[in-house]
Design an enzyme around this catalytic site. Structure first.
Site, mmCIF file in Angstrom:
data_model
loop_
_atom_site.group_PDB
_atom_site.id
_atom_site.type_symbol
_atom_site.label_atom_id
_atom_site.label_comp_id
_atom_site.label_asym_id
_atom_site.label_seq_id
_atom_site.Cartn_x
_atom_site.Cartn_y
_atom_site.Cartn_z
ATOM 1 N N CYS A 242 60.783 43.631 63.376
ATOM 2 C CA CYS A 242 60.249 44.992 63.294
ATOM 3 C C CYS A 242 61.397 45.924 63.661
ATOM 4 O O CYS A 242 62.104 45.663 64.644
ATOM 5 C CB CYS A 242 59.090 45.162 64.285
ATOM 6 S SG CYS A 242 58.612 46.877 64.528
ATOM 7 N N PRO B 151 80.105 18.926 44.465
ATOM 8 C CA PRO B 151 80.257 18.224 43.173
ATOM 9 C C PRO B 151 81.002 19.061 42.138
ATOM 10 O O PRO B 151 81.578 18.515 41.204
ATOM 11 C CB PRO B 151 78.813 17.977 42.718
ATOM 12 C CG PRO B 151 77.946 18.261 43.880
ATOM 13 C CD PRO B 151 78.704 19.134 44.831
ATOM 14 N N CYS C 162 53.743 44.545 62.346
ATOM 15 C CA CYS C 162 54.007 44.456 63.786
ATOM 16 C C CYS C 162 52.710 44.708 64.565
ATOM 17 O O CYS C 162 51.979 45.664 64.277
ATOM 18 C CB CYS C 162 55.066 45.476 64.167
ATOM 19 S SG CYS C 162 55.380 45.539 65.934
ATOM 20 N N HIS D 34 73.564 34.221 58.068
ATOM 21 C CA HIS D 34 72.677 35.049 57.241
ATOM 22 C C HIS D 34 71.257 35.119 57.780
ATOM 23 O O HIS D 34 70.338 35.455 57.047
ATOM 24 C CB HIS D 34 72.689 34.533 55.792
ATOM 25 C CG HIS D 34 74.016 34.727 55.108
ATOM 26 N ND1 HIS D 34 74.399 34.052 53.978
ATOM 27 C CD2 HIS D 34 75.063 35.542 55.422
ATOM 28 C CE1 HIS D 34 75.621 34.443 53.616
ATOM 29 N NE2 HIS D 34 76.039 35.337 54.481
ATOM 30 N N SER E 266 79.441 28.077 47.132
ATOM 31 C CA SER E 266 80.181 28.546 45.956
ATOM 32 C C SER E 266 81.358 29.433 46.363
ATOM 33 O O SER E 266 82.243 29.696 45.556
ATOM 34 C CB SER E 266 79.246 29.296 45.008
ATOM 35 O OG SER E 266 78.637 30.375 45.684
#
Ligand code: OAD
Length: 232
Positions: A120, A205, A138, A112, A180
């Site tokens: 730019c 968990p 930029c 990601h 998830s």
């Protein structure tokens, strides 16, 4: 349960926001999740950026202010230590925080993107590591720079996805930590590992969407679970 890495040829650690939770980086969903506090429509899509670039950059800069105060935890160190001695270890992460690299991990695929890069549309990507952005426009053309991360509605870099799929398709041990499993295409990766015969382990968990796919499930926070799983 103990895992002996030398019994496996290719091991993938597939990490999500829960991997960094113990560093103090908020997750996206669940308790304290970023998307409960902020509408992603206002902060994490190209449309929001085009409508109000400064507001979007403020949000991402605020997240960086948190990141610079966070340190990797014992679980990151376990993975890096294993990577140094086992040539078949790779990390495929959904995280943009660079936490794996901070402990010295090098074989990291960032699905990601990265919070530490800006882009730019005309002049490409630049590294930017400070607490605040070095510049927001930029230097060549004056256009707004956008975080080089995958927002909602963005396509992932096909080469990055291809590399991840090759590595995951060829692994014999797949360990998912703190995700998830609801964001695609990453949500499809555990099934790819399973289809190719890898032993699949989940560290989280809480049970999630994909928990049924795993051979072993460890319902503990990442730091403890990784430290106990491996004797490094
Ligand atoms: P989520 O926030 O959706 O899920 C975090 C997961 O971590 C949950 O399943 C928690 O139960 C688990 N968790 C919490 N604390 C943990 C701990 N200490 N140890 C282990 N697990 C723990 O995060 P992701 O699955 O990574 O996309 O989210 C996927 C993508 O959605 C992110 O990459 C981001 C987001 O929108 C982009 O930025 C493009």
């Amino acid at each position: 349960m103990k895992i002996h890495p030398e019994e496996y040829e290719r091991i993938v650690f597939f990490t999500g926001a829960g991997m960094s939770a113990e560093c103090g980086v908020p997750t996206y969903r669940g308790k304290g999740g970023i998307w409960h506090q902020y509408n992603w429509e206002d902060y994490a899509c190209q449309e929001a950026f085009e409508t109000n670039p400064e507001k979007v950059l403020d949000f991402h800069e605020l997240r960086r202010r948190t990141l610079v105060t966070c340190e990797p935890h014992a679980g990151h160190h376990v993975i890096t230590t294993l990577e140094k001695t086992h040539p078949g270890i790779h990390i495929v992460t959904q995280n943009i925080d660079g936490m794996h690299q901070r402990t010295g991990s090098r074989r990291v695929i960032e699905l990601h993107g990265s919070a530490w890069r800006l882009r730019c549309v005309r002049h490409g990507v630049r590294e930017d590591h400070g607490e605040t952005y070095e510049r927001r426009r930029c230097e060549h053309c004056g256009l707004w720079l956008r975080p080089d991360i995958v927002w909602f509605g963005d396509a992932l870099d096909p080469q990055v996805v291809q590399s991840a799929l090759e590595i995951i398709g060829g692994c014999d041990l797949f360990i998912a930590v703190g995700t998830s499993g609801v964001v695609w295409p990453a949500a499809g990766f555990p099934a790819v590992a399973r289809r190719n015969g890898a032993r699949c382990v989940e560290i989280n968990p809480e049970p999630g969407e994909l928990s049924g796919l795993y051979d072993d499930v460890i319902r503990e926070p990442a730091g403890n679970a990784l430290t106990n799983l491996f004797s490094v």
